[in-house]
Design an enzyme around this catalytic site. Structure first.
Site, PDB file in Angstrom:
ATOM      1  N   HIS A   1       0.793  -1.227   0.000  1.00  0.00           N
ATOM      2  CA  HIS A   1       0.000   0.000   0.000  1.00  0.00           C
ATOM      3  C   HIS A   1       0.831   1.285   0.000  1.00  0.00           C
ATOM      4  O   HIS A   1       0.779   2.093   0.915  1.00  0.00           O
ATOM      5  CB  HIS A   1      -1.120   0.031   1.065  1.00  0.00           C
ATOM      6  CG  HIS A   1      -0.819  -0.543   2.410  1.00  0.00           C
ATOM      7  ND1 HIS A   1      -1.647  -1.418   3.053  1.00  0.00           N
ATOM      8  CD2 HIS A   1       0.194  -0.352   3.234  1.00  0.00           C
ATOM      9  CE1 HIS A   1      -1.150  -1.746   4.204  1.00  0.00           C
ATOM     10  NE2 HIS A   1      -0.036  -1.110   4.347  1.00  0.00           N
TER      11      HIS A   1
ATOM     12  N   HIS B   1      -2.083  -8.911  16.054  1.00  0.00           N
ATOM     13  CA  HIS B   1      -2.394  -7.714  15.259  1.00  0.00           C
ATOM     14  C   HIS B   1      -3.466  -8.062  14.232  1.00  0.00           C
ATOM     15  O   HIS B   1      -3.372  -9.085  13.554  1.00  0.00           O
ATOM     16  CB  HIS B   1      -1.096  -7.266  14.570  1.00  0.00           C
ATOM     17  CG  HIS B   1      -1.198  -6.027  13.749  1.00  0.00           C
ATOM     18  ND1 HIS B   1      -2.154  -5.064  13.937  1.00  0.00           N
ATOM     19  CD2 HIS B   1      -0.417  -5.594  12.711  1.00  0.00           C
ATOM     20  CE1 HIS B   1      -1.965  -4.084  13.051  1.00  0.00           C
ATOM     21  NE2 HIS B   1      -0.931  -4.396  12.297  1.00  0.00           N
TER      22      HIS B   1
ATOM     23  N   GLU C   1      -4.300  -6.465  11.411  1.00  0.00           N
ATOM     24  CA  GLU C   1      -4.089  -6.164   9.993  1.00  0.00           C
ATOM     25  C   GLU C   1      -3.981  -7.469   9.191  1.00  0.00           C
ATOM     26  O   GLU C   1      -3.393  -8.455   9.646  1.00  0.00           O
ATOM     27  CB  GLU C   1      -2.847  -5.276   9.791  1.00  0.00           C
ATOM     28  CG  GLU C   1      -2.847  -4.652   8.401  1.00  0.00           C
ATOM     29  CD  GLU C   1      -1.874  -3.486   8.231  1.00  0.00           C
ATOM     30  OE1 GLU C   1      -1.036  -3.246   9.118  1.00  0.00           O
ATOM     31  OE2 GLU C   1      -1.959  -2.824   7.181  1.00  0.00           O
TER      32      GLU C   1
ATOM     33  N   ASP D   1      -2.380  -8.775   6.823  1.00  0.00           N
ATOM     34  CA  ASP D   1      -1.170  -9.535   6.487  1.00  0.00           C
ATOM     35  C   ASP D   1      -0.829 -10.535   7.597  1.00  0.00           C
ATOM     36  O   ASP D   1      -0.024 -11.446   7.375  1.00  0.00           O
ATOM     37  CB  ASP D   1       0.023  -8.621   6.163  1.00  0.00           C
ATOM     38  CG  ASP D   1       0.256  -7.535   7.177  1.00  0.00           C
ATOM     39  OD1 ASP D   1      -0.693  -7.130   7.873  1.00  0.00           O
ATOM     40  OD2 ASP D   1       1.409  -7.054   7.278  1.00  0.00           O
TER      41      ASP D   1
ATOM     42  N   HIS E   1       1.525  -0.354  15.143  1.00  0.00           N
ATOM     43  CA  HIS E   1       1.063   0.912  14.612  1.00  0.00           C
ATOM     44  C   HIS E   1      -0.471   1.002  14.462  1.00  0.00           C
ATOM     45  O   HIS E   1      -0.965   1.954  13.841  1.00  0.00           O
ATOM     46  CB  HIS E   1       1.720   1.156  13.245  1.00  0.00           C
ATOM     47  CG  HIS E   1       1.295   0.105  12.232  1.00  0.00           C
ATOM     48  ND1 HIS E   1       0.865   0.439  10.979  1.00  0.00           N
ATOM     49  CD2 HIS E   1       1.169  -1.248  12.290  1.00  0.00           C
ATOM     50  CE1 HIS E   1       0.535  -0.640  10.287  1.00  0.00           C
ATOM     51  NE2 HIS E   1       0.722  -1.685  11.070  1.00  0.00           N
TER      52      HIS E   1
ATOM     53  N   ASP F   1       4.705  -6.410  14.222  1.00  0.00           N
ATOM     54  CA  ASP F   1       5.279  -5.459  13.267  1.00  0.00           C
ATOM     55  C   ASP F   1       6.550  -4.777  13.789  1.00  0.00           C
ATOM     56  O   ASP F   1       7.411  -4.369  12.989  1.00  0.00           O
ATOM     57  CB  ASP F   1       4.254  -4.376  12.925  1.00  0.00           C
ATOM     58  CG  ASP F   1       3.257  -4.818  11.849  1.00  0.00           C
ATOM     59  OD1 ASP F   1       3.585  -5.741  11.086  1.00  0.00           O
ATOM     60  OD2 ASP F   1       2.167  -4.234  11.780  1.00  0.00           O
TER      61      ASP F   1
ATOM     62  N   TYR G   1      11.426   0.724   7.186  1.00  0.00           N
ATOM     63  CA  TYR G   1      10.205   0.226   7.813  1.00  0.00           C
ATOM     64  C   TYR G   1       9.767   1.177   8.931  1.00  0.00           C
ATOM     65  O   TYR G   1       8.599   1.560   9.025  1.00  0.00           O
ATOM     66  CB  TYR G   1      10.503  -1.164   8.364  1.00  0.00           C
ATOM     67  CG  TYR G   1       9.346  -1.943   8.878  1.00  0.00           C
ATOM     68  CD1 TYR G   1       8.691  -2.874   8.070  1.00  0.00           C
ATOM     69  CD2 TYR G   1       8.904  -1.795  10.184  1.00  0.00           C
ATOM     70  CE1 TYR G   1       7.637  -3.614   8.555  1.00  0.00           C
ATOM     71  CE2 TYR G   1       7.859  -2.527  10.677  1.00  0.00           C
ATOM     72  CZ  TYR G   1       7.225  -3.447   9.856  1.00  0.00           C
ATOM     73  OH  TYR G   1       6.179  -4.178  10.349  1.00  0.00           O
TER      74      TYR G   1
ATOM     75  N   HIS H   1       7.697  -9.573  10.105  1.00  0.00           N
ATOM     76  CA  HIS H   1       8.210  -9.363   8.743  1.00  0.00           C
ATOM     77  C   HIS H   1       9.732  -9.474   8.756  1.00  0.00           C
ATOM     78  O   HIS H   1      10.400  -8.894   9.623  1.00  0.00           O
ATOM     79  CB  HIS H   1       7.843  -7.962   8.218  1.00  0.00           C
ATOM     80  CG  HIS H   1       6.380  -7.732   8.056  1.00  0.00           C
ATOM     81  ND1 HIS H   1       5.616  -8.350   7.093  1.00  0.00           N
ATOM     82  CD2 HIS H   1       5.521  -6.931   8.727  1.00  0.00           C
ATOM     83  CE1 HIS H   1       4.358  -7.944   7.188  1.00  0.00           C
ATOM     84  NE2 HIS H   1       4.280  -7.091   8.176  1.00  0.00           N
TER      85      HIS H   1
HETATM   86 FE1  FEO Z   1       0.426  -3.788  10.541  1.00  0.00          FE
HETATM   87 FE2  FEO Z   1       2.423  -6.210   9.147  1.00  0.00          FE
HETATM   88  O1  FEO Z   1       0.814  -5.354   9.595  1.00  0.00           O
END
Ligand code: FEO
Length: 396
Positions: free
Chosen positions: A24, A78, A80, A82, A144, A163, A191, A222
């Site tokens: 994104h 989290h 989100e 992903d 975040h 994250d 990042y 990640h």
């Molecule tokens: Fe905030 Fe890797 O997702």
């Protein structure tokens, strides 16, 4: 597909995204990973999942270790997608699993997936006994998203940080020392600059909450797992979350017929003559997410645009929109650019810097059409004076 054993009974079972190049708006030239971890104890626990279309990879790696139907808990650090996107599919294969999530996580998961999941919300500081190990949950809101939390496993000294401390990099290696500091530092800085920067205060609080832990491994969501370079990456997070910058300059600009670029070069010349390191980025050739890696540690930010149709060039507008979102604080700013008539762009650029409450070492620079030799000398001299002041502050 294989798993990777981190510690006895603890496996990485995530997905490697070799193809993603834009997350994104964040350019991910090296791809990324979606890390998930399996803990085998009296109770079996999966920490996070992966993006939905990496589910087969996740399932295959879990199956290389154990029967997925024997998973008792899935910790969703989290919401989100992903990390949670494959949760519904995972629950089809682990039908007895209870999903552990933060208070905000419970709300978020319900909004994403409905009311059908067996959710157990945990407060910050809550623990879960899973046999010889205990998991501790620490909320890290706005690091975040509001729902973020991390999971601490003191028995093996592993922090499942989600994250935080991540890097967007796809590699066959799973550990920091197998890749090397230079690449990881670059990706971790990018990042932080693109994801954590607006929330540095919350980042600071989260770091403080984790300060007393004797961390032996940071298992991020990640990139690679930190095991050999923990002091280095924690020191960097400490610096970045304190918003500490170096006395160096970043010039960001776009140009129509080369006049704004001439001003940029004169500014660079003057600053360098004063001894200030300068990074110059043309928005036509460098992506804004990469420019933010430079901006993360730069004190002096110079932004230039010519005027087009009573405004700035669209590339500069996009950069400033991104800048307002990431809102770096405590910078020195200078707006510059050429113009034919009207000449509104430079003032508009400066207005954004004012919104961010940056300091201005001097008035904005606007030059009509093409800067002549005398004007360029004036610009260079002004930059030299600013540079001397910057270097002087360094030496105080
Ligand atoms: Fe905030 Fe890797 O997702």
């Amino acid at each position: 597909m294989n798993s990777t054993e981190l510690k006895p009974g603890v496996h990485w079972v995530g997905g490697i995204d070799w193809d993603i190049r834009n997350f994104h708006g964040y350019l991910t030239q090296r791809g990324t990973t979606y890390n998930a971890y399996l803990i085998q104890d009296e109770k079996n626990v999966l920490i996070d999942t992966v993006k939905p279309h990496f589910f087969d990879e996740l399932l295959s790696r879990i199956s290389s270790v154990m029967d997925p139907s024997k998973i008792d808990y899935i910790v969703s650090n989290h919401v989100e997608m992903d990390h949670s996107g494959a949760l519904p599919l995972m629950l089809e294969h682990a039908p007895n699993a209870k999903v552990i999530t933060s208070v905000q996580g419970e709300k978020g998961l319900k909004r994403h997936f409905g009311d059908g999941m067996d959710l157990q919300k945990v407060n910050s500081g809550d623990t879960l006994e899973i046999g010889k190990n205990t998991l501790h949950f620490v909320h890290t809101p706005m690091l975040h998203w509001p729902d973020n939390m991390v999971t601490w496993m003191p028995g093996e000294k592993i922090l499942f940080s989600n994250d935080a401390f991540g890097q967007h990099i796809a590699t066959p290696q799973r550990f920091d020392d197998e890749v090397g500091w230079d690449i990881l530092h670059e990706e971790a800085a990018k990042y932080f600059a693109n994801i954590v920067l607006p929330y540095v205060d919350q980042g600071r609080k989260a770091l403080d909450a984790l300060a007393d832990l004797d961390i032996g491994m940071i298992a991020t969501s990640h990139g690679v797992i930190w095991r050999s370079m923990i002091p280095q990456i924690v020191a960097k997070y400490d610096k970045w979350s304190r918003n500490e910058t170096d006395q160096k300059a970043l010039i960001v600009y776009d140009t129509m017929w080369g006049s704004t670029e001439k001003i940029a070069l004169a500014l660079q010349d003057g600053l360098e003559k004063a001894g200030v390191p300068v990074t110059r980025r043309n928005l036509k050739t460098t992506h804004i997410s990469d420019i933010f890696t430079d901006l993360l540690t730069s004190k002096f930010i110079l932004i230039g645009s010519p005027t087009l149709n009573n405004g700035m060039l669209p590339t500069v507008g996009a950069f400033l929109t991104y800048l307002k979102g990431l809102r770096p604080r405590d910078r020195m700013g200078l707006a510059f650019g050429s113009f034919g008539w009207g000449g509104q762009a430079v003032g508009q650029v400066e207005d954004v810097m004012k919104e961010l409450k940056w300091e201005f070492p001097q008035e904005k620079i606007r030059i009509n059409y093409i800067p002549d030799a005398d004007e360029l000398v004036s610009v260079r001299d002004a930059a030299f004076e600013i540079g001397k002041k910057i270097i002087g502050e360094t030496q105080k």
